[in-house]
Design an enzyme around this catalytic site. Structure first.
Site, short mmCIF file in Angstrom:
data_model
loop_
_atom_site.label_atom_id
_atom_site.label_comp_id
_atom_site.label_asym_id
_atom_site.label_seq_id
_atom_site.Cartn_x
_atom_site.Cartn_y
_atom_site.Cartn_z
N TYR A 217 0.83 -1.39 -0.07
CA TYR A 217 0.01 -0.01 -0.03
C TYR A 217 0.94 1.32 -0.10
O TYR A 217 0.37 2.25 -0.85
CB TYR A 217 -0.99 -0.04 1.40
CG TYR A 217 -2.05 -0.70 1.40
CD1 TYR A 217 -3.05 -0.86 0.29
CD2 TYR A 217 -2.25 -1.56 2.35
CE1 TYR A 217 -4.14 -1.83 0.11
CE2 TYR A 217 -3.32 -2.65 2.22
CZ TYR A 217 -4.33 -2.64 1.20
OH TYR A 217 -5.42 -3.40 1.25
N SER A 248 -2.11 -5.62 -7.40
CA SER A 248 -1.97 -4.80 -6.10
C SER A 248 -2.64 -5.62 -4.64
O SER A 248 -3.17 -6.38 -4.81
CB SER A 248 -3.13 -3.77 -6.53
OG SER A 248 -4.51 -4.17 -6.44
N ASP A 249 -2.45 -4.77 -4.11
CA ASP A 249 -3.02 -5.25 -2.59
C ASP A 249 -4.47 -4.75 -2.70
O ASP A 249 -4.94 -3.88 -3.71
CB ASP A 249 -2.17 -4.40 -1.61
CG ASP A 249 -2.49 -5.32 0.16
OD1 ASP A 249 -3.39 -6.12 0.10
OD2 ASP A 249 -1.65 -4.95 0.98
N PHE A 250 -5.39 -5.48 -1.94
CA PHE A 250 -6.65 -5.29 -2.12
C PHE A 250 -7.22 -4.02 -1.64
O PHE A 250 -6.91 -3.22 -0.97
CB PHE A 250 -7.26 -6.16 -0.87
CG PHE A 250 -7.54 -7.67 -1.45
CD1 PHE A 250 -6.55 -8.34 -2.45
CD2 PHE A 250 -8.36 -8.54 -1.07
CE1 PHE A 250 -6.52 -9.39 -2.96
CE2 PHE A 250 -8.39 -9.90 -1.47
CZ PHE A 250 -7.61 -10.12 -2.20
#
Length: 504
Positions: A217, A248-250
């Site tokens: 992030y 990507s991260d969530f």
């Protein structure tokens, strides 16, 4: 047989996966090509499902094309087990790091991979190897160590095991080690320090075969990781030769759709979100091109084809929280225990020793951290239950303290009275779950004051006191000077209590 299955069989016979990925990509419509690049359900539907049913109760699917048999990425979180369904809760990664046992960690990886596959997943998003530089980091229990060499060796072992049944995703790339400011912190790091300290363990895991990398992030040197060309195109692709998927991260893992495409981020996880609403407009303006989209999409397909062509042909069945995996969890927990003090050789305890058990963690164990990595275990051993099978003689149990840190003179007095009846006291102390969780960092690194006061009183009442600590990371230890025998049990997973008694 679907087009995807045919391509997999052709690769098994020696054909080039990239060529077949390009051919498969050519059969997609424009909508299908765009849908490879994010999740398969709408953002608000996905968020509502989490509220109603829980996080990752089934795999999150991204880029499936049913008419061609393309499975898409079917994500299951970790790292201490299969988050979807009712998986086996292994000891947390920080505990497994204390084993220094690569062969054992590879077995853990294979077991998790079996469970992920049985749940319908094909990617395990749980090879967490962040280097903790913030000692109170809320997710510190999700990584193995503060040493790059150990992070790399154990992350590689987990990857090798997982990949027999599921793709392995290593995370969070890069320089991620805090929660309170994870969405806004910008980590400044020069290139030499990055490659010597923050990056080498990621390269080790990639070299071991990791299929995917999840970005972090935070920002690195002024750009968010999910759209950071230096991290993705330069470091991963050019410097390290990584050919897999970058995701990507969530939900909040990228901020600019165009930048993320240009930087080479393949997938926005896990829902239809920013790319779904903005990518066609960016194509219309010429900010991104269909060639950019093709590059990302073909790599996604290539990674899936290569993995399916090499994975174990055997379909797992009956592995979810099964007896074999439970036994492995106990074996790992036993090897993860650390003896910190043993004055007067109180340990090991003699067969039949009369013990008093004090501490709320004995009946409600801390066996994992909180957040997206939580495993929904159907059976968790408790100290009290396992004591009956241990060969030790119990003379009673009292909670001794309030888990929220509130002073309770009556509970402490009850604990002291019990301590005076036994040959040995097992005093179970630790950190409450709220102190070790995704989304927040610890405000301090101490045991609660009421636990320290209890320790002083019990130790004075009975010098033969064994303190068992349940925590995911380092603690300040001044209060622990009052104990003579101290065992660090970390967060030992579903079988941690029985394993601790085996060790004692």
């Amino acid at each position: 047989m679907t087009a995807f299955d045919q391509a997999v069989e052709t690769i098994r016979r020696g054909s080039d996966s990239a060529t077949l990925a390009a051919q498969l990509y050519g059969e997609l419509t424009d909508d299908e090509r765009l849908n490879l690049l994010d999740g398969d359900i709408y953002y608000w539907q996905g968020r509502l499902d989490i509220v109603r049913h829980g996080y990752n109760i089934a795999p999150y699917v991204m880029g499936a094309v049913n008419r061609l048999g393309i499975p898409g990425i079917r994500f299951v979180d970790g790292p201490r087990g299969c988050v979807s369904g009712h998986g086996t809760a292994f000891p947390v990664s920080m505990a497994r790091g204390a084993t220094w046992n690569e062969a054992l960690e590879e077995r853990v990886g294979e077991a998790i991979g079996e469970e992920v596959r049985e749940q319908g997943g094909n990617l395990f998003g749980g090879v967490c190897i962040n280097l903790p530089r913030h000692p109170a980091w809320g997710r510190i229990q999700e990584t193995y160590s503060d040493q790059p060499v150990l992070l790399g060796s154990l992350g590689a072992a987990l990857t090798r095991g997982v990949r027999r049944h599921a793709m392995a995703c290593v995370k969070h790339f890069a320089c991620n080690s805090m929660e309170n400011a994870r969405f806004k912190v910008d980590v400044k790091v020069d290139e030499a320090t990055f490659h010597e300290v923050y990056g080498p363990h990621f390269k080790t895991v990639i070299d071991a075969g990791a299929d995917a990398v999840m970005t972090a992030y935070n920002s690195v040197n002024g750009e968010y990781c999910g759209q950071n060309a230096w991290l993705i195109r330069q470091t991963l692709r050019k410097d390290w030769g990584f050919t897999g998927i970058v995701a990507s991260d969530f939900v909040w893992g990228l901020r600019d759709v165009t930048k993320s495409v240009k930087a080479g981020l393949n997938i926005e996880e896990p829902f239809h979100q920013q790319r779904y609403t903005k990518l066609r407009a960016a194509l219309g303006r010429g900010d991104v091109t269909w060639d950019d989209i093709r590059e990302l999409g073909e790599r996604i397909l290539d990674t899936q084809l290569r993995f399916y062509a090499q994975r174990d042909m055997r379909e797992p069945a009956g592995t979810m929280a099964g007896a074999e995996h439970a036994a492995l969890a106990r074996e790992v927990a036993e090897q993860s225990m650390v003896l910190l003090k043993n004055e007067n050789d109180l340990l090991p305890l003699a067969e039949g020793a009369k013990v008093a058990v004090i501490g709320d963690f004995a009946q409600t164990p801390r066996y994992q951290g909180a957040g997206s990595s939580a495993v929904n275990s159907i059976k968790v051993d408790t100290f009290l239950d396992c004591l009956k099978e241990s060969g030790l003689a119990s003379v009673g149990f009292v909670p001794g303290f309030d888990r929220q840190g509130k002073p309770d003179a009556a509970k402490q007095a009850e604990a002291v009275a019990l301590a005076q009846k036994a040959e040995v006291v097992l005093l179970c102390l630790g950190l409450d779950e709220i102190k070790e969780s995704e989304g927040l960092d610890r405000g301090d690194m101490r045991l609660a004051d009421n636990q320290i006061e209890l320790l002083k009183a019990v130790q004075q009442a009975n010098p033969n006191t064994v303190v068992v600590l349940s925590a995911g990371a380092s603690l300040e230890t001044p209060g622990l000077k009052h104990c003579r025998t101290l065992v660090y049990g970390a967060l030992g997973g579903q079988a941690g209590a029985g394993a601790m008694l085996d060790v004692l």
